[in-house]
Design a protein around this motif. Structure first.
Motif, PDB file in Angstrom:
ATOM      1  N   GLN A  13      12.631  -2.087  -1.649  1.00 43.93           N
ATOM      2  CA  GLN A  13      13.046  -1.570  -0.586  1.00 43.93           C
ATOM      3  C   GLN A  13      12.230  -0.361  -0.215  1.00 43.93           C
ATOM      4  OE1 GLN A  13      15.675  -2.848   0.943  1.00 43.93           O
ATOM      5  NE2 GLN A  13      15.856  -1.619   2.498  1.00 43.93           N
ATOM      6  N   THR A  14      11.878   0.452  -1.102  1.00 38.65           N
ATOM      7  CA  THR A  14      10.959   1.371  -0.576  1.00 38.65           C
ATOM      8  C   THR A  14       9.572   1.274  -0.118  1.00 38.65           C
ATOM      9  OG1 THR A  14      11.934   2.782  -2.363  1.00 38.65           O
ATOM     10  CG2 THR A  14       9.665   3.550  -1.548  1.00 38.65           C
ATOM     11  N   PHE A  15       8.981   0.204  -0.508  1.00 37.33           N
ATOM     12  CA  PHE A  15       7.677  -0.517  -0.002  1.00 37.33           C
ATOM     13  C   PHE A  15       7.989  -0.869   1.507  1.00 37.33           C
ATOM     14  CE2 PHE A  15       4.503  -3.351   0.947  1.00 37.33           C
ATOM     15  CZ  PHE A  15       3.283  -2.729   0.538  1.00 37.33           C
ATOM     16  N   VAL A  16       9.136  -1.976   1.542  1.00 33.09           N
ATOM     17  CA  VAL A  16       9.444  -2.285   2.839  1.00 33.09           C
ATOM     18  C   VAL A  16       9.822  -1.311   3.926  1.00 33.09           C
ATOM     19  CG1 VAL A  16      10.909  -3.828   4.173  1.00 33.09           C
ATOM     20  CG2 VAL A  16      10.175  -4.648   2.051  1.00 33.09           C
ATOM     21  N   SER A  17      10.618  -0.338   3.591  1.00 38.53           N
ATOM     22  CA  SER A  17      10.877   0.597   4.570  1.00 38.53           C
ATOM     23  C   SER A  17       9.998   1.686   4.984  1.00 38.53           C
ATOM     24  CB  SER A  17      12.229   1.371   4.061  1.00 38.53           C
ATOM     25  OG  SER A  17      12.028   2.073   2.755  1.00 38.53           O
ATOM     26  N   HIS A  18       9.032   1.951   3.979  1.00 41.01           N
ATOM     27  CA  HIS A  18       8.063   3.190   4.077  1.00 41.01           C
ATOM     28  C   HIS A  18       6.755   2.497   4.485  1.00 41.01           C
ATOM     29  CE1 HIS A  18      11.123   5.568   1.964  1.00 41.01           C
ATOM     30  NE2 HIS A  18      10.626   6.442   2.597  1.00 41.01           N
ATOM     31  N   TYR A  19       6.340   1.320   4.058  1.00 40.96           N
ATOM     32  CA  TYR A  19       4.998   1.009   4.121  1.00 40.96           C
ATOM     33  C   TYR A  19       4.603  -0.263   4.939  1.00 40.96           C
ATOM     34  CZ  TYR A  19       4.442   4.145   0.208  1.00 40.96           C
ATOM     35  OH  TYR A  19       4.626   5.373  -0.639  1.00 40.96           O
ATOM     36  N   SER A  20       5.763  -0.628   5.801  1.00 38.29           N
ATOM     37  CA  SER A  20       5.751  -1.926   6.543  1.00 38.29           C
ATOM     38  C   SER A  20       4.807  -1.796   7.697  1.00 38.29           C
ATOM     39  CB  SER A  20       6.882  -2.292   6.918  1.00 38.29           C
ATOM     40  OG  SER A  20       7.680  -1.746   7.337  1.00 38.29           O
ATOM     41  N   GLY A  21       4.552  -0.569   8.294  1.00 37.13           N
ATOM     42  CA  GLY A  21       3.788  -0.035   9.325  1.00 37.13           C
ATOM     43  C   GLY A  21       2.330  -0.485   9.260  1.00 37.13           C
ATOM     44  N   ALA A  22       1.753  -1.042  10.461  1.00 38.95           N
ATOM     45  CA  ALA A  22       0.262  -1.395  10.392  1.00 38.95           C
ATOM     46  C   ALA A  22      -0.641  -0.287  10.073  1.00 38.95           C
ATOM     47  CB  ALA A  22      -0.174  -1.981  11.777  1.00 38.95           C
ATOM     48  N   ALA A  23      -0.225   1.127  10.205  1.00 31.14           N
ATOM     49  CA  ALA A  23      -1.286   1.914   9.906  1.00 31.14           C
ATOM     50  C   ALA A  23      -0.783   2.655   8.403  1.00 31.14           C
ATOM     51  CB  ALA A  23      -1.206   3.003  11.059  1.00 31.14           C
ATOM     52  N   SER A  24       0.387   2.189   7.858  1.00 32.62           N
ATOM     53  CA  SER A  24       0.733   2.662   6.660  1.00 32.62           C
ATOM     54  C   SER A  24      -0.207   2.741   5.636  1.00 32.62           C
ATOM     55  CB  SER A  24       2.101   2.323   6.302  1.00 32.62           C
ATOM     56  OG  SER A  24       3.253   2.620   7.183  1.00 32.62           O
ATOM     57  N   VAL A  41      -1.027  -2.546   3.260  1.00 32.82           N
ATOM     58  CA  VAL A  41      -1.324  -4.009   3.511  1.00 32.82           C
ATOM     59  C   VAL A  41      -2.176  -4.606   2.282  1.00 32.82           C
ATOM     60  CG1 VAL A  41      -3.761  -3.824   4.719  1.00 32.82           C
ATOM     61  CG2 VAL A  41      -2.076  -5.864   4.955  1.00 32.82           C
ATOM     62  N   ARG A  42      -3.078  -3.524   1.543  1.00 32.00           N
ATOM     63  CA  ARG A  42      -3.804  -4.127   0.342  1.00 32.00           C
ATOM     64  C   ARG A  42      -2.897  -4.623  -0.675  1.00 32.00           C
ATOM     65  NH1 ARG A  42      -8.822  -5.527   2.132  1.00 32.00           N
ATOM     66  NH2 ARG A  42      -9.878  -3.761   3.220  1.00 32.00           N
ATOM     67  N   PHE A  43      -1.534  -3.925  -0.688  1.00 35.56           N
ATOM     68  CA  PHE A  43      -0.825  -4.213  -1.776  1.00 35.56           C
ATOM     69  C   PHE A  43       0.314  -5.624  -1.646  1.00 35.56           C
ATOM     70  CE2 PHE A  43      -2.071  -0.107  -2.584  1.00 35.56           C
ATOM     71  CZ  PHE A  43      -2.141   0.123  -3.903  1.00 35.56           C
ATOM     72  N   ARG A  44       0.343  -5.706  -0.279  1.00 32.75           N
ATOM     73  CA  ARG A  44       1.131  -7.172   0.088  1.00 32.75           C
ATOM     74  C   ARG A  44       1.295  -8.133  -0.610  1.00 32.75           C
ATOM     75  NH1 ARG A  44       1.325  -5.676   6.442  1.00 32.75           N
ATOM     76  NH2 ARG A  44       2.708  -4.025   6.554  1.00 32.75           N
ATOM     77  N   PRO A  45       0.028  -8.701  -1.036  1.00 26.89           N
ATOM     78  CA  PRO A  45      -0.123  -9.838  -2.002  1.00 26.89           C
ATOM     79  C   PRO A  45       0.682  -9.541  -3.360  1.00 26.89           C
ATOM     80  CG  PRO A  45      -2.167  -9.288  -1.261  1.00 26.89           C
ATOM     81  CD  PRO A  45      -1.288  -8.178  -0.660  1.00 26.89           C
ATOM     82  N   TYR A  46       0.785  -8.432  -3.797  1.00 25.34           N
ATOM     83  CA  TYR A  46       1.506  -8.132  -5.103  1.00 25.34           C
ATOM     84  C   TYR A  46       2.865  -7.746  -5.023  1.00 25.34           C
ATOM     85  CZ  TYR A  46      -3.488  -7.784  -5.983  1.00 25.34           C
ATOM     86  OH  TYR A  46      -4.837  -8.164  -6.130  1.00 25.34           O
ATOM     87  N   LEU A  47       3.517  -7.609  -3.746  1.00 29.96           N
ATOM     88  CA  LEU A  47       4.928  -7.359  -3.445  1.00 29.96           C
ATOM     89  C   LEU A  47       5.711  -8.631  -3.859  1.00 29.96           C
ATOM     90  CD1 LEU A  47       6.930  -5.355  -2.277  1.00 29.96           C
ATOM     91  CD2 LEU A  47       6.512  -6.510  -0.075  1.00 29.96           C
ATOM     92  N   THR A  48       6.729  -8.287  -4.773  1.00 22.64           N
ATOM     93  CA  THR A  48       7.731  -9.333  -5.425  1.00 22.64           C
ATOM     94  C   THR A  48       9.109  -8.663  -5.018  1.00 22.64           C
ATOM     95  OG1 THR A  48       8.067  -8.556  -7.461  1.00 22.64           O
ATOM     96  CG2 THR A  48       6.257  -9.886  -7.183  1.00 22.64           C
ATOM     97  N   GLN A  49      10.268  -9.289  -5.474  1.00 22.33           N
ATOM     98  CA  GLN A  49      11.621  -9.322  -5.317  1.00 22.33           C
ATOM     99  C   GLN A  49      11.956  -7.787  -5.943  1.00 22.33           C
ATOM    100  OE1 GLN A  49      13.480 -12.343  -6.667  1.00 22.33           O
ATOM    101  NE2 GLN A  49      13.633 -13.536  -4.683  1.00 22.33           N
ATOM    102  N   ILE A  50      10.970  -7.523  -6.936  1.00 21.84           N
ATOM    103  CA  ILE A  50      11.467  -5.962  -7.564  1.00 21.84           C
ATOM    104  C   ILE A  50      10.349  -4.673  -7.067  1.00 21.84           C
ATOM    105  CG2 ILE A  50      12.281  -7.137  -9.738  1.00 21.84           C
ATOM    106  CD1 ILE A  50       9.615  -6.659 -10.987  1.00 21.84           C
ATOM    107  N   GLY A  51       9.608  -5.197  -6.211  1.00 19.51           N
ATOM    108  CA  GLY A  51       8.463  -4.166  -5.629  1.00 19.51           C
ATOM    109  C   GLY A  51       7.132  -4.582  -6.172  1.00 19.51           C
TER     110      GLY A  51
END
Length: 72
Positions: A13-24, A41-51
């Motif tokens: 939830q924190t990742f999606v709400s705070h870091y989903s912008g293109a320049a975040s 965006v470098r962390f998106r491949p490692y994003l799972t249901q738990i974060g």
């Protein structure tokens, strides 16, 4: 090449709400106490249901340009 090691624990939830912008970006502190800022965006491949959780290794070239980010 330079290697930087760090642990990250961001809930989904924190990742999606705070870091989903293109320049975040995400700021991490390495095991050596360095502060590094990376595009979220470098962390998106490692994003799972738990974060984004785990131990990571960042590899950069001699000019500190990004080469790769991997989970250990």
């Amino acid at each position: 090449m330079n290697h930087y090691y760090f642990t990250l624990n961001i809930s989904y939830q924190t990742f999606v709400s705070h870091y989903s912008g293109a320049a975040s970006s995400v700021v991490v502190h390495t095991d050596n106490g360095l502060r590094i800022q990376l595009p979220a965006v470098r962390f998106r491949p490692y994003l799972t249901q738990i974060g984004v959780k785990g131990r990571f290794r960042l590899t950069t070239d001699q000019n500190n340009k990004f080469i790769k980010l991997e989970v250990l």
